[in-house]
Design a protein around this motif. Structure first.
Motif, mmCIF file in Angstrom:
data_model
loop_
_atom_site.group_PDB
_atom_site.id
_atom_site.type_symbol
_atom_site.label_atom_id
_atom_site.label_comp_id
_atom_site.label_asym_id
_atom_site.label_seq_id
_atom_site.Cartn_x
_atom_site.Cartn_y
_atom_site.Cartn_z
ATOM 1 N N ILE A 31 0.835 -1.210 0.000
ATOM 2 C CA ILE A 31 0.000 0.000 0.000
ATOM 3 C C ILE A 31 0.865 1.254 0.000
ATOM 4 O O ILE A 31 0.607 2.189 -0.765
ATOM 5 C CB ILE A 31 -0.950 -0.014 1.209
ATOM 6 C CG1 ILE A 31 -1.993 -1.127 1.054
ATOM 7 C CG2 ILE A 31 -1.647 1.334 1.363
ATOM 8 C CD1 ILE A 31 -2.805 -1.375 2.305
ATOM 9 N N ILE A 32 1.884 1.302 0.843
ATOM 10 C CA ILE A 32 2.696 2.519 0.957
ATOM 11 C C ILE A 32 3.495 2.768 -0.328
ATOM 12 O O ILE A 32 3.680 3.908 -0.747
ATOM 13 C CB ILE A 32 3.605 2.490 2.207
ATOM 14 C CG1 ILE A 32 4.117 3.890 2.535
ATOM 15 C CG2 ILE A 32 4.768 1.555 2.045
ATOM 16 C CD1 ILE A 32 3.090 4.810 3.049
ATOM 17 N N ASN A 33 3.948 1.706 -0.993
ATOM 18 C CA ASN A 33 4.684 1.896 -2.237
ATOM 19 C C ASN A 33 3.759 2.358 -3.358
ATOM 20 O O ASN A 33 4.142 3.229 -4.153
ATOM 21 C CB ASN A 33 5.417 0.616 -2.628
ATOM 22 C CG ASN A 33 6.706 0.473 -1.875
ATOM 23 O OD1 ASN A 33 7.625 1.258 -2.058
ATOM 24 N ND2 ASN A 33 6.774 -0.504 -0.991
ATOM 25 N N LEU A 34 2.560 1.834 -3.420
ATOM 26 C CA LEU A 34 1.601 2.293 -4.417
ATOM 27 C C LEU A 34 1.218 3.746 -4.148
ATOM 28 O O LEU A 34 1.159 4.573 -5.069
ATOM 29 C CB LEU A 34 0.365 1.399 -4.410
ATOM 30 C CG LEU A 34 -0.707 1.747 -5.418
ATOM 31 C CD1 LEU A 34 -0.172 1.598 -6.841
ATOM 32 C CD2 LEU A 34 -1.916 0.859 -5.230
ATOM 33 N N LEU A 35 0.985 4.068 -2.887
ATOM 34 C CA LEU A 35 0.649 5.438 -2.504
ATOM 35 C C LEU A 35 1.789 6.399 -2.851
ATOM 36 O O LEU A 35 1.557 7.494 -3.375
ATOM 37 C CB LEU A 35 0.347 5.485 -1.009
ATOM 38 C CG LEU A 35 -0.185 6.773 -0.422
ATOM 39 C CD1 LEU A 35 -1.519 7.142 -1.045
ATOM 40 C CD2 LEU A 35 -0.339 6.629 1.083
ATOM 41 N N THR A 36 3.004 6.000 -2.608
ATOM 42 C CA THR A 36 4.163 6.842 -2.917
ATOM 43 C C THR A 36 4.293 7.061 -4.420
ATOM 44 O O THR A 36 4.556 8.176 -4.874
ATOM 45 C CB THR A 36 5.443 6.214 -2.351
ATOM 46 O OG1 THR A 36 5.281 6.001 -0.957
ATOM 47 C CG2 THR A 36 6.650 7.090 -2.583
ATOM 48 N N LEU A 37 4.093 6.014 -5.190
ATOM 49 C CA LEU A 37 4.153 6.134 -6.646
ATOM 50 C C LEU A 37 3.104 7.136 -7.142
ATOM 51 O O LEU A 37 3.404 7.997 -7.974
ATOM 52 C CB LEU A 37 3.930 4.764 -7.292
ATOM 53 C CG LEU A 37 3.954 4.714 -8.810
ATOM 54 C CD1 LEU A 37 5.342 5.029 -9.335
ATOM 55 C CD2 LEU A 37 3.503 3.348 -9.287
ATOM 56 N N VAL A 38 1.905 7.056 -6.593
ATOM 57 C CA VAL A 38 0.845 7.992 -6.974
ATOM 58 C C VAL A 38 1.221 9.427 -6.589
ATOM 59 O O VAL A 38 1.025 10.362 -7.371
ATOM 60 C CB VAL A 38 -0.496 7.572 -6.322
ATOM 61 C CG1 VAL A 38 -1.549 8.661 -6.458
ATOM 62 C CG2 VAL A 38 -0.985 6.269 -6.927
ATOM 63 N N PHE A 39 1.800 9.606 -5.403
ATOM 64 C CA PHE A 39 2.173 10.952 -4.958
ATOM 65 C C PHE A 39 3.256 11.550 -5.856
ATOM 66 O O PHE A 39 3.241 12.750 -6.114
ATOM 67 C CB PHE A 39 2.637 10.916 -3.513
ATOM 68 C CG PHE A 39 1.527 11.063 -2.521
ATOM 69 C CD1 PHE A 39 1.637 11.937 -1.466
ATOM 70 C CD2 PHE A 39 0.362 10.335 -2.652
ATOM 71 C CE1 PHE A 39 0.610 12.081 -0.550
ATOM 72 C CE2 PHE A 39 -0.665 10.459 -1.758
ATOM 73 C CZ PHE A 39 -0.549 11.339 -0.695
ATOM 74 N N TYR A 40 4.196 10.741 -6.313
ATOM 75 C CA TYR A 40 5.213 11.252 -7.235
ATOM 76 C C TYR A 40 4.570 11.683 -8.557
ATOM 77 O O TYR A 40 4.947 12.697 -9.139
ATOM 78 C CB TYR A 40 6.312 10.217 -7.476
ATOM 79 C CG TYR A 40 7.441 10.324 -6.491
ATOM 80 C CD1 TYR A 40 8.606 10.995 -6.806
ATOM 81 C CD2 TYR A 40 7.343 9.759 -5.223
ATOM 82 C CE1 TYR A 40 9.647 11.113 -5.902
ATOM 83 C CE2 TYR A 40 8.367 9.871 -4.309
ATOM 84 C CZ TYR A 40 9.517 10.545 -4.657
ATOM 85 O OH TYR A 40 10.537 10.669 -3.751
ATOM 86 N N GLY A 41 3.587 10.911 -9.026
ATOM 87 C CA GLY A 41 2.876 11.292 -10.240
ATOM 88 C C GLY A 41 2.087 12.574 -10.070
ATOM 89 O O GLY A 41 2.084 13.447 -10.947
ATOM 90 N N VAL A 42 1.415 12.704 -8.928
ATOM 91 C CA VAL A 42 0.649 13.922 -8.635
ATOM 92 C C VAL A 42 1.584 15.122 -8.552
ATOM 93 O O VAL A 42 1.284 16.195 -9.080
ATOM 94 C CB VAL A 42 -0.153 13.748 -7.321
ATOM 95 C CG1 VAL A 42 -0.694 15.070 -6.815
ATOM 96 C CG2 VAL A 42 -1.269 12.738 -7.514
#
Length: 114
Positions: A31-42
């Motif tokens: 979950i945290i890695n997916l969330l981090t990937l999304v935050f970098y995209g945002v």
């Protein structure tokens, strides 16, 4: 609600969601890695559109909390935060600290279960 509060709320939700699974540590890291990937995209999209950005502290906190694999993928996928030297140094420090904490926790757990 500002973005910083939203990010902390999502971290709490990720912790709660991973605690309810049969393998909480595995779920936390997914979950945290997916969330981090999304935050970098945002953050990359916000940088391109000159809108409100994700604070660097939040990106570093996500990496420190175990999302550094997602951060590395996000940096390469979005070509974001790959050259900014102060951030890269702090990011490397956060990865090393996370690995030390995970290794220490694993070592302590090994002693508990043997």
């Amino acid at each position: 609600m500002n973005f910083r509060n939203l990010s902390y709320l999502l971290l709490i939700a990720a912790a709660a969601g991973s605690a309810c699974s049969p393998h909480p540590f595995v779920m936390w890291f997914l979950i945290i890695n997916l969330l981090t990937l999304v935050f970098y995209g945002v953050d990359k999209r916000a940088a391109c559109n000159a809108t409100s950005r994700v604070p660097e502290f939040t990106l570093l906190l996500l990496g420190f909390a175990g999302g550094w694999i997602g951060a590395i993928f996000g940096q390469q996928l979005f070509r974001h935060k790959t050259k900014k030297q102060p951030f890269r140094t702090w990011f490397a420090i956060s990865v090393i600290l996370n690995l030390l904490i995970v290794a220490g926790a694993g070592w302590l757990m090994r002693d508990l279960f043997l």
